[in-house]
Design an enzyme around this catalytic site. Structure first.
Site, short mmCIF file in Angstrom:
data_model
loop_
_atom_site.label_atom_id
_atom_site.label_comp_id
_atom_site.label_asym_id
_atom_site.label_seq_id
_atom_site.Cartn_x
_atom_site.Cartn_y
_atom_site.Cartn_z
N GLY A 1 0.77 -1.25 0.00
CA GLY A 1 0.00 0.00 0.00
C GLY A 1 0.80 1.29 0.00
N GLU B 1 3.30 3.93 6.23
CA GLU B 1 2.08 3.13 6.04
C GLU B 1 1.10 3.95 5.20
OE1 GLU B 1 0.26 0.58 6.18
OE2 GLU B 1 -0.67 0.21 8.13
N ASP B 2 0.30 3.27 4.39
CA ASP B 2 -0.68 4.01 3.59
C ASP B 2 -1.82 4.55 4.43
OD1 ASP B 2 -1.67 1.45 4.09
OD2 ASP B 2 -2.31 1.05 2.03
N ASP C 1 -6.31 1.96 9.89
CA ASP C 1 -7.73 1.62 10.01
C ASP C 1 -7.98 1.10 11.43
OD1 ASP C 1 -10.36 0.99 9.47
OD2 ASP C 1 -9.94 -0.58 8.03
N PHE D 1 -14.38 3.29 2.46
CA PHE D 1 -13.36 2.46 1.82
C PHE D 1 -12.70 3.24 0.70
CE2 PHE D 1 -11.16 -0.83 -0.41
CZ PHE D 1 -10.60 -1.53 0.66
N ASP E 1 -5.59 -0.28 -2.41
CA ASP E 1 -6.28 -1.18 -3.33
C ASP E 1 -7.61 -1.64 -2.80
OD1 ASP E 1 -5.11 -2.90 -1.24
OD2 ASP E 1 -5.83 -4.54 -2.49
N ARG F 1 -4.59 0.56 -7.34
CA ARG F 1 -3.43 1.13 -6.67
C ARG F 1 -2.79 2.26 -7.46
NH1 ARG F 1 -1.97 -2.15 -2.30
NH2 ARG F 1 -2.27 -4.37 -2.57
#
Ligand code: IMP
Ligand code: MG
Length: 186
Positions: free
Chosen positions: A54, A109-110, A113, A163, A170, A176
């Site tokens: 990610g 980190e992308d 969550d 989301f 992705d 992506r």
């Protein structure tokens, strides 16, 4: 400004609810993060660890904005399949070859969550005695604020609890490569 209709041809038939981050917004924020990071670290070796897959686009843009010596390596942790919810199992399937001891480690980190991935990685990485260990996340949904053992020192944007795809993120490996971040319609 990109509108959902402008990107429909990129979406394999999926509908974009809205475009959350425009390419220009991302570029500006990533530049600023690079400056913040360069200013934060004094002396010592800096190893930027990108969490694949990610973070790959964010990481590529970010490290070019950090005007300081650094090295780059990657981690692969597996936690999500094609599901939209975290399985809670975080497995390291690739481990950096570089020694971490005595280095400043910046974990990239992308998106944060549930926070499970980050917490598990912090545990694994701190056991290797880095000189410092910090997190840089592009996005944070702030669902894990009370769960994270360490909050990101560097954060691109607050994320809505939707989301998101694009700029590395992705859904079942699609999307992506999108140069923006979008929220997928149900
Ligand atoms: P966590 O362990 O629940 O914090 O999940 C973190 C990982 O889940 C991220 O590195 C992403 O790969 C993935 N993820 C979480 N939310 C999203 C999302 O909205 N879109 C795409 N991937 C997500
Ligand atoms: Mg993913």
């Amino acid at each position: 400004m990109l509108q959902p209709a402008d990107v429909a041809h990129l979406m394999s038939g999926r509908k974009v609810a809205r475009i959350v981050l425009q390419p220009e917004d991302i570029a500006q924020r990533v530049k600023d993060l690079g400056v913040e990071i360069a200013e934060h670290y004094g002396d010592g070796e800096l190893l930027v660890l990108g969490l694949l897959k990610g973070s790959f686009i964010f990481l590529g843009d970010l490290v070019r904005a950090v005007e300081r010596p650094l090295q780059v390596d990657f981690l692969v942790a597996s936690s999500y399949g094609s599901e939209k919810v975290s399985s809670g199992n975080v497995r390291l399937v690739y481990d950096p070859e570089t020694r971490l001891e005595g280095k400043h480690i910046l974990l990239v980190e992308d998106i944060i969550d549930s926070g499970r991935t980050i917490n598990r990685l912090l545990e694994l990485l701190s056991a290797r005695k880095p000189r410092s260990l910090e997190i840089c996340a592009l996005l944070d949904k702030h669902l894990a604020d009370n769960v994270l053992t360490k909050r990101p020192k560097f954060l691109g944007f607050d994320a809505p609890n939707e989301f998101l795809v694009g700029y590395g993120l992705d859904h079942a490996e699609d999307f992506r490569h999108l140069p923006f971040v979008a929220s997928l319609a149900e």
